[in-house]
Scaffold this motif. Structure first.
Motif, PDB file in Angstrom:
ATOM      1  N   ALA A 119      -0.379  -2.807  -3.730  1.00 30.03           N
ATOM      2  CA  ALA A 119      -0.846  -4.148  -4.081  1.00 30.03           C
ATOM      3  C   ALA A 119      -1.645  -4.761  -2.934  1.00 30.03           C
ATOM      4  CB  ALA A 119       0.356  -5.036  -4.420  1.00 30.03           C
ATOM      5  N   TRP A 120      -1.202  -4.510  -1.692  1.00 29.22           N
ATOM      6  CA  TRP A 120      -1.934  -5.096  -0.559  1.00 29.22           C
ATOM      7  C   TRP A 120      -3.327  -4.466  -0.450  1.00 29.22           C
ATOM      8  CZ3 TRP A 120      -1.744  -9.422   1.701  1.00 29.22           C
ATOM      9  CH2 TRP A 120      -2.484  -9.636   2.870  1.00 29.22           C
ATOM     10  N   ALA A 121      -3.401  -3.169  -0.680  1.00 32.59           N
ATOM     11  CA  ALA A 121      -4.712  -2.511  -0.653  1.00 32.59           C
ATOM     12  C   ALA A 121      -5.615  -3.057  -1.756  1.00 32.59           C
ATOM     13  CB  ALA A 121      -4.531  -1.004  -0.812  1.00 32.59           C
ATOM     14  N   LYS A 122      -5.010  -3.269  -2.901  1.00 36.94           N
ATOM     15  CA  LYS A 122      -5.799  -3.747  -4.039  1.00 36.94           C
ATOM     16  C   LYS A 122      -6.323  -5.158  -3.788  1.00 36.94           C
ATOM     17  CE  LYS A 122      -5.319  -4.403  -9.022  1.00 36.94           C
ATOM     18  NZ  LYS A 122      -4.354  -4.427 -10.131  1.00 36.94           N
ATOM     19  N   GLY A 155       0.578 -15.271  -2.342  1.00 38.35           N
ATOM     20  CA  GLY A 155      -0.449 -15.563  -3.331  1.00 38.35           C
ATOM     21  C   GLY A 155      -1.385 -14.377  -3.535  1.00 38.35           C
ATOM     22  N   ARG A 156      -1.777 -13.745  -2.433  1.00 41.96           N
ATOM     23  CA  ARG A 156      -2.701 -12.613  -2.546  1.00 41.96           C
ATOM     24  C   ARG A 156      -2.024 -11.422  -3.212  1.00 41.96           C
ATOM     25  NH1 ARG A 156      -6.476 -12.283   2.748  1.00 41.96           N
ATOM     26  NH2 ARG A 156      -7.586 -10.882   1.386  1.00 41.96           N
ATOM     27  N   LEU A 157      -0.749 -11.222  -2.876  1.00 43.58           N
ATOM     28  CA  LEU A 157      -0.024 -10.129  -3.543  1.00 43.58           C
ATOM     29  C   LEU A 157       0.130 -10.439  -5.033  1.00 43.58           C
ATOM     30  CD1 LEU A 157       2.731  -9.327  -0.880  1.00 43.58           C
ATOM     31  CD2 LEU A 157       0.931  -7.777  -1.659  1.00 43.58           C
ATOM     32  N   GLY A 158       0.368 -11.716  -5.329  1.00 42.53           N
ATOM     33  CA  GLY A 158       0.503 -12.116  -6.728  1.00 42.53           C
ATOM     34  C   GLY A 158      -0.766 -11.833  -7.512  1.00 42.53           C
ATOM     35  N   ALA A 159      -1.916 -12.010  -6.856  1.00 39.47           N
ATOM     36  CA  ALA A 159      -3.191 -11.734  -7.533  1.00 39.47           C
ATOM     37  C   ALA A 159      -3.319 -10.258  -7.886  1.00 39.47           C
ATOM     38  CB  ALA A 159      -4.342 -12.157  -6.621  1.00 39.47           C
ATOM     39  N   ALA A 160      -2.592  -9.415  -7.165  1.00 46.47           N
ATOM     40  CA  ALA A 160      -2.626  -7.980  -7.462  1.00 46.47           C
ATOM     41  C   ALA A 160      -1.470  -7.566  -8.357  1.00 46.47           C
ATOM     42  CB  ALA A 160      -2.582  -7.184  -6.157  1.00 46.47           C
ATOM     43  N   GLY A 161      -0.751  -8.538  -8.896  1.00 42.69           N
ATOM     44  CA  GLY A 161       0.329  -8.233  -9.827  1.00 42.69           C
ATOM     45  C   GLY A 161       1.654  -7.939  -9.162  1.00 42.69           C
ATOM     46  N   TYR A 162       1.776  -8.240  -7.860  1.00 43.70           N
ATOM     47  CA  TYR A 162       3.037  -7.993  -7.156  1.00 43.70           C
ATOM     48  C   TYR A 162       3.694  -9.329  -6.873  1.00 43.70           C
ATOM     49  CZ  TYR A 162       6.329  -5.839  -3.896  1.00 43.70           C
ATOM     50  OH  TYR A 162       7.466  -5.391  -3.286  1.00 43.70           O
ATOM     51  N   VAL A 163       4.838  -9.541  -7.451  1.00 45.63           N
ATOM     52  CA  VAL A 163       5.554 -10.801  -7.237  1.00 45.63           C
ATOM     53  C   VAL A 163       6.426 -10.641  -5.991  1.00 45.63           C
ATOM     54  CG1 VAL A 163       7.114 -12.497  -8.260  1.00 45.63           C
ATOM     55  CG2 VAL A 163       5.570 -11.185  -9.719  1.00 45.63           C
ATOM     56  N   ALA A 164       6.042 -11.328  -4.937  1.00 41.48           N
ATOM     57  CA  ALA A 164       6.738 -11.165  -3.653  1.00 41.48           C
ATOM     58  C   ALA A 164       7.638 -12.358  -3.397  1.00 41.48           C
ATOM     59  CB  ALA A 164       5.723 -11.046  -2.523  1.00 41.48           C
ATOM     60  N   ASP A 165       8.853 -12.081  -2.937  1.00 37.75           N
ATOM     61  CA  ASP A 165       9.721 -13.189  -2.540  1.00 37.75           C
ATOM     62  C   ASP A 165       9.411 -13.551  -1.081  1.00 37.75           C
ATOM     63  OD1 ASP A 165      10.887 -11.220  -1.056  1.00 37.75           O
ATOM     64  OD2 ASP A 165      12.794 -11.206  -2.110  1.00 37.75           O
TER      65      ASP A 165
END
Lengths: 295, 388
Positions: free
Chosen positions: A55-58, A12-22
């Protein structure tokens, strides 16, 4: 073992930064945070290894320290260097004052002369701030000697500055990501110190989701067609297989041209966004463009 | 079905040939501490894979092995271990060195079945799973090759000597002289002297060029069935070249052949021949990106190409463009009446790649002699005739 951050939250947090994680990516990041281990990411170019760290930093608001590796990379570029110009000027000024003989080692190796490089900056991160993100990009391009040096840093999260007789230890453990394109086999010692994640080309559904997350205004049919085209391209014996980054470039190009679908004629003009070598371009153009573009 | 004790997993994986260190065992047990009570089996599998895998091969292998462990599969040794040379004399490590074969326990009803939880997908996808429920984990199992080769006795000392000569012949020119450059580490001594000459005005930093990278030598070995005849000798050659001082990067195209990493022949037709073009493309996509002007690439193959010749042409063009020198070593080139008529060699010759006979220590020595006579890698003039 309950993870401090469960994979769902990480995704979810990665998604908030625009990274779609599986699920694989989310679990690996959650484990890396929990166990305090660096995460080694391998996979083809352009599948989102570097952007995961970004993305994690963001999303955490942490500072990203990026070290791009290359052949010949040494401690001076990775860890710290001295501002020799300023040191020499300081000596000459002291000579001018007639005080050169009174210069102590500490006077010449103070913080004002220390040029911090990404590794040292990451180690000196403030405990009040979110854990800094250290991205060691394309570590396979660095030499074996640098890899050996990296072992020490990643194992102890500390480095010695011999000129000052001081060991700098991380006040807060950085979240470290190492990426590799497998142009060289990394040593088992380095691999053993890291958690491992192999990032492959995404499945069509995931790739569509990635495009939609990055280009919210794009039409569904166009995304589906672009992803299908990329899938067909990846099946060809190309010298450089296009990744997700190229899919995004293709979609951006199609949007910029105001197209709502890709035709064989248009494909010829936008192929440069995904194919980056003459040999690959010729292979595709000599083939059946209509079949590549699809119905 | 009862789930095995998670603490037995590391020992099981080790027995199956996957190198698991004590530290990784601790991590694995920690990752599984709450499993299977509250943790989703797929999630547990993902955690284990992240902790235990070290490369793409083990990334694929871990789910298979864990699934086999979960259903209580028995570890049996592969029948034929002859094709596992352990290039550095160390045959113990690496996922590819998994010399065991995991045979599903009799009556095991979950081999690759739905709802199995851990690893069921991986078992279904893996090419090791077959209809009988057997999971073949061994990467080095040999599929009945003939032992007749042109070489009957291996001259190990001769090979080692030839490898030393090769290291010398392919060494890039080196100098102890410090070379100044615009980028690189600052040379404090030289900067100090320069500043004294100009009395410090303007102050100019003197920098040294970064050290020259070591020689980059690559041996791409064709491990297809048509090369079986000289396999023992090929192994010895690879072993001799991989060691210092030559330190050649030995690969089966895109697969690493370091100690314990000799690959199987997945995809290689049993009757001989291989798809050299796609294999070279795979190499160029990955490890081949490190090739540079000073790289020396040797392709050890009989040139029996069974794939699309256009792919091989493109791959060779790219290879010749990236590397400093590319040579084709054929174990058949010295046989009576040999003509380079097979498609791989014909294509190589068109791209200016020299074809040399290498089938034993003496012939490899002769090849090294040719290298020495022509000035090694640095002075090699490329005679590339693209598509000519």
């Amino acid at each position: 073992m309950a993870l401090a951050l469960d994979p769902g939250t990480v995704a979810g947090r990665l998604g908030a930064a625009g990274y779609v994680a599986d699920a694989d990516v989310a679990t690996a990041v959650a484990l890396a945070l929990e166990l305090g281990r660096p995460l080694l990411l391998e996979g083809p170019a352009g599948v989102g290894k570097t952007s995961l760290a970004q993305a994690w930093a963001k999303t955490t608001g942490a500072t990203l320290h990026r070290l791009s590796c290359y052949e010949g990379l040494g401690r001076e570029e990775a860890l710290y260097d001295w501002d020799y110009g300023r040191q020499i000027l300081a000596i000459r000024l002291a000579e001018g004052r007639g005080a050169a003989g009174h210069l102590a080692t500490e006077d010449l190796y103070g913080d004002e002369y220390l040029l911090e490089r990404p590794l040292l900056r990451a180690l000196r991160g403030s405990p009040e701030a979110p854990p800094p993100v250290l991205l060691i990009d394309e570590v396979d391009r660095a030499d074996g000697a640098f890899e050996a040096f990296l072992l020490e840093t990643l194992a102890d999260w500390g480095v010695t500055i011999p000129e000052r007789g001081e060991t700098v230890r991380a006040r807060v453990t950085p979240v470290a990501f190492l990426t590799s394109n497998r142009t060289r086999e990394l040593s088992d010692a380095l691999r053993r110190r890291c958690l491992y994640l192999y990032v492959d080309f995404p499945a069509p559904d995931l790739e569509e989701a990635i495009v939609r997350a990055n280009l919210p205004g794009i039409g569904t049919a166009l995304v589906r067609q672009a992803v299908a085209v990329m899938g067909r391209l990846r099946a060809l014996p190309l010298l450089r297989v296009p990744g997700t980054a190229e899919t995004l470039d293709l979609c951006r190009a199609l949007l910029a041209l105001g197209l709502d679908r890709l035709t064989p004629e248009r494909a010829r003009s936008v192929l440069g966004t995904v194919l980056k070598s003459d040999e690959d371009m010729r292979l595709v153009l000599e083939g059946d463009l209509a079949a590549l573009v699809g119905p | 079905m009862s789930v095995p004790d998670p603490r037995t997993l590391p020992a099981y994986l080790r027995a199956a040939g996957l190198e698991v260190s004590p530290a990784e065992s601790v991590l694995a047990v920690r990752a599984l501490a709450a499993w299977p009570g509250s943790l989703d089996p797929d999630e547990a599998m993902r955690r284990l894979r992240t902790v235990l895998a070290r490369d793409p091969a083990s990334w694929r292998l871990v789910p298979e092995l864990v699934a086999a462990w979960r259903r209580g599969a028995e570890i049996v040794r592969a029948a034929d271990e002859a094709w596992q040379p352990g290039l550095g004399g160390d045959d113990g490590g690496g996922a590819e060195a998994a010399a065991g074969a995991l045979a599903a326990a009799p009556g095991g009803d979950e081999a690759g079945g739905e709802g199995d939880g851990l690893g069921s997908d991986a078992v279904q996808e893996g090419d090791e799973a077959d209809a009988s429920g057997q999971v073949q984990a061994a990467r080095g199992a040999r599929s009945g090759a003939s032992a007749r080769g042109r070489v009957r006795a291996i001259d190990a000392s001769g090979l080692a000597a030839a490898a030393r000569r090769y290291a010398q012949a392919s060494r890039p020119p080196r100098s102890r002289r410090r070379v100044r450059a615009r980028r690189g580490a600052v040379d404090p001594g030289a900067t100090w002297h320069a500043s004294r000459q100009t009395r410090g005005e303007p102050l100019r930093l003197v920098r040294q060029a970064p050290p020259r990278p070591p020689a980059h030598r690559v041996l791409l070995v064709d491990t297809s069935a048509s090369m079986h005849e000289g396999e023992r000798w090929l192994t010895e050659l690879a072993r001799a070249l991989a060691r210092p001082p030559a330190r050649v990067e030995v690969r089966a195209f895109d697969q690493d052949l370091r100690p314990g990493r000799w690959p199987g022949r997945a995809g290689a037709p049993a009757q001989g021949g291989t798809r050299i073009g796609p294999s070279l493309v795979a190499y160029l996509r990955g490890p081949g990106r490190r090739l540079r002007r000073g790289s020396h690439v040797m392709i050890l193959s009989d040139g029996w190409e069974t794939g699309d010749i256009r792919v091989l042409e493109r791959a060779l063009a790219a290879l010749v463009g990236r590397a400093g020198r590319v040579d084709w070593l054929s174990p058949l080139a010295g046989t009576r009446g040999f003509q380079p008529t097979c498609r791989g060699l014909v294509t190589a010759l068109r791209y200016g790649i020299g074809v040399y006979d290498v089938h034993d220590a003496a012939s490899f020595g002769r090849y090294v002699g040719r290298l020495e006579a022509t000035g090694g890698v640095a002075n090699h003039a490329k005679g590339v005739r693209r598509g000519g």
